[in-house]
Scaffold this motif. Sequence first.
Motif, PDB file in Angstrom:
ATOM      1  N   SER A 286      40.786  40.070  41.070  1.00 53.38           N
ATOM      2  CA  SER A 286      40.432  41.575  40.856  1.00 53.38           C
ATOM      3  C   SER A 286      41.636  42.355  41.193  1.00 53.38           C
ATOM      4  CB  SER A 286      39.239  41.863  41.660  1.00 53.38           C
ATOM      5  OG  SER A 286      39.557  41.907  43.231  1.00 53.38           O
TER       6      SER A 286
ATOM      7  N   PRO B 162      31.122  35.719  36.656  1.00 47.48           N
ATOM      8  CA  PRO B 162      32.134  36.763  36.721  1.00 47.48           C
ATOM      9  C   PRO B 162      32.688  37.219  35.340  1.00 47.48           C
ATOM     10  CG  PRO B 162      32.949  34.567  37.383  1.00 47.48           C
ATOM     11  CD  PRO B 162      31.759  34.305  37.123  1.00 47.48           C
TER      12      PRO B 162
ATOM     13  N   VAL C  93      32.815  44.874  42.067  1.00 44.78           N
ATOM     14  CA  VAL C  93      31.905  45.108  41.009  1.00 44.78           C
ATOM     15  C   VAL C  93      32.372  46.573  40.329  1.00 44.78           C
ATOM     16  CG1 VAL C  93      29.509  45.758  40.801  1.00 44.78           C
ATOM     17  CG2 VAL C  93      29.893  43.807  42.446  1.00 44.78           C
TER      18      VAL C  93
ATOM     19  N   GLU D 107      36.452  40.620  46.098  1.00 43.45           N
ATOM     20  CA  GLU D 107      35.211  40.662  45.282  1.00 43.45           C
ATOM     21  C   GLU D 107      34.914  42.046  45.001  1.00 43.45           C
ATOM     22  OE1 GLU D 107      31.730  37.571  45.661  1.00 43.45           O
ATOM     23  OE2 GLU D 107      31.222  39.501  46.717  1.00 43.45           O
TER      24      GLU D 107
ATOM     25  N   ALA E 111      25.323  44.554  44.448  1.00 39.49           N
ATOM     26  CA  ALA E 111      25.065  44.559  43.116  1.00 39.49           C
ATOM     27  C   ALA E 111      23.740  44.085  42.745  1.00 39.49           C
ATOM     28  CB  ALA E 111      26.064  44.527  42.242  1.00 39.49           C
TER      29      ALA E 111
ATOM     30  N   TRP F 105      30.867  41.824  37.576  1.00 33.12           N
ATOM     31  CA  TRP F 105      31.841  41.520  38.874  1.00 33.12           C
ATOM     32  C   TRP F 105      32.881  40.660  38.535  1.00 33.12           C
ATOM     33  CZ3 TRP F 105      31.844  36.732  41.408  1.00 33.12           C
ATOM     34  CH2 TRP F 105      31.080  35.662  40.893  1.00 33.12           C
TER      35      TRP F 105
ATOM     36  N   ARG G 256      29.044  41.643  45.370  1.00 33.70           N
ATOM     37  CA  ARG G 256      28.255  41.114  44.181  1.00 33.70           C
ATOM     38  C   ARG G 256      27.013  41.193  44.926  1.00 33.70           C
ATOM     39  NH1 ARG G 256      28.017  34.774  42.466  1.00 33.70           N
ATOM     40  NH2 ARG G 256      26.167  34.971  40.973  1.00 33.70           N
TER      41      ARG G 256
END
Length: 421
Positions: free
Chosen positions: A68, A40, A75, A73, A30, A62, A27
Motif C-alpha cells: 500500500s 485484497p 482501506v 494495511e 472496514a 483493502w 481491514r
Amino acid sequence: MDLIFAEATPSGRGGVSVIRISGDGARSVAEQLAGPLPKPRHAYLRDIADDVTVLDRALVMWFEAGHSFTGEEVVEIHLHGAPVIVRRLGQLLGSVGVRLAEAGEFTRRAFLNGKMDLSEVEGLGDLLAAETESQRLAALRMSSGELARKAEGWRSLLIRAGALVESSVDFADEDVPDEVPEEVFDLLEQFTNELDLQIGGYAAAERIRNGFEVAVIGPPNAGKSSLINRIARREVALVSDIPGTTRDIIELRLDLKGLAVTLLDTAGMRDAQDKIEGLGIDRARARAAASDLRLHLSPDGQADEDLWREGDLVITSKADLGSSEGGFAVSSLTGVGLDALLDQMFDRLSQRVAGAALVSHERQLNALISAREVVGSIKGPEPELVAEAIRQASSSLDQLLGRIGAEDYLDVIFQSFCIGK
C-alpha cells in the motif's frame, strides 16, 4: 501505530468522496462496517452501516501491509460525495477507535515504513502544490525517485572508491601498494563533476519550483496597473488618473507558458508627496531590485537608471495614443503589443531555467555541497584520510535521502501537506 483516517478527495459536494484508513486492523474495522472483504485489491459494493442504519452504499477495497501507499494495511471507501455522508462516516470511525489523521500523516508513514525516501516526499509535496506545467514535470521527476536513483549512482562511485582505498589500507604489509590507486581519484573526480552539475543547476530548479517575480516599474500614471489588469483580464489593481493611487505592492500570479510568474504592480516612482506614499515607493524599489526581471514602463519609453539591470525590458505605454518611442509599445486599452511583451518575458525567463538540476530544495543542496566539499578537500594520497572523506561523503548522501538526520526536517516538510495525504 494508531489507526488513522482522512478524506483523500477534496472536501465538499462532489460525485465521489474517498475515505482512506491506514494502520494495523484497518481491514477489520472496514469489515465491521461493510461485511466480509475476502481478497485484497478487489472492489466490493457494500452497504456501510452501524448497528441501526445504513449510511451509504459504497465501493470498499483493502490493501495488504507492504503493498500500500503507507506500507501498512490500508482501506479505501468510495462514498457518494455528500458532506453529510463523509461527516457521518467520520463519526462512525471515531466511535470504533480510528482517529482523524494529521496533515501529511499518510505520507509520513510511507516514509517511516521505507516506501518513499525524503527526496520523493519533497517531490510529492511539490507535485501537490504545482500550478504550472514546468512545476508539474519537475515535481514528477523528483517524486518518482529520479534524484534517489542519481544518488544511488553516486553512492556506487563512492563504494568502488572506498573498496579500493580500504584494500590499500588493509593489505599495506602485503603485495598491495600502500598508496591510493589512481582509479580512486578518477572515481572521485567523476563524483564531484556530477555533483557540480546539480549544484550549478540548483538556482534554475529552485526558480521553477518557487516561480519568478517580475516587477512593473515606472513613473505615476504610466499605465502599470492598467497593464496588470489587461494581462489578468480582470480588475486586479485600482486604476485612476490621480498620481500615487498605487501605494502598496499588488501581486498577480501568472502561468506564463508553463512558468510560474508573479507580476508586481508597484508604486509610481517620483518624489513622494507624503510619508505613506514614500514608504510605498521605498518598498517598491526594494522589491523591484530583488525581482528576477523588471518591466520599465513609461509613456516615453525610458528606463529607471537606478533599477536597470541587464536583460530588463523597456516598454512604451499607451500605444493607442500613438506613442512608440523607446523599446516597443503596448496598449492596455486595445491589447496591442501584449502578446509580444509576454513572449519577450518568457524568452528571458526561460533562459534562466536552462540546465535546471533535479535538486530544488535548500536541504538537498546543502547535503550535496557537504559531500562535494569533503571530497574536494582531499589534498594528498594518504589512504586513511581519503577513506574518511569517502565515509563522510556517503553520510551526506544518506542525509540527502533522509536515511539519517531526517528528524529535523520532517515537521517542516509535512506541515505543507493536506490532511488526506
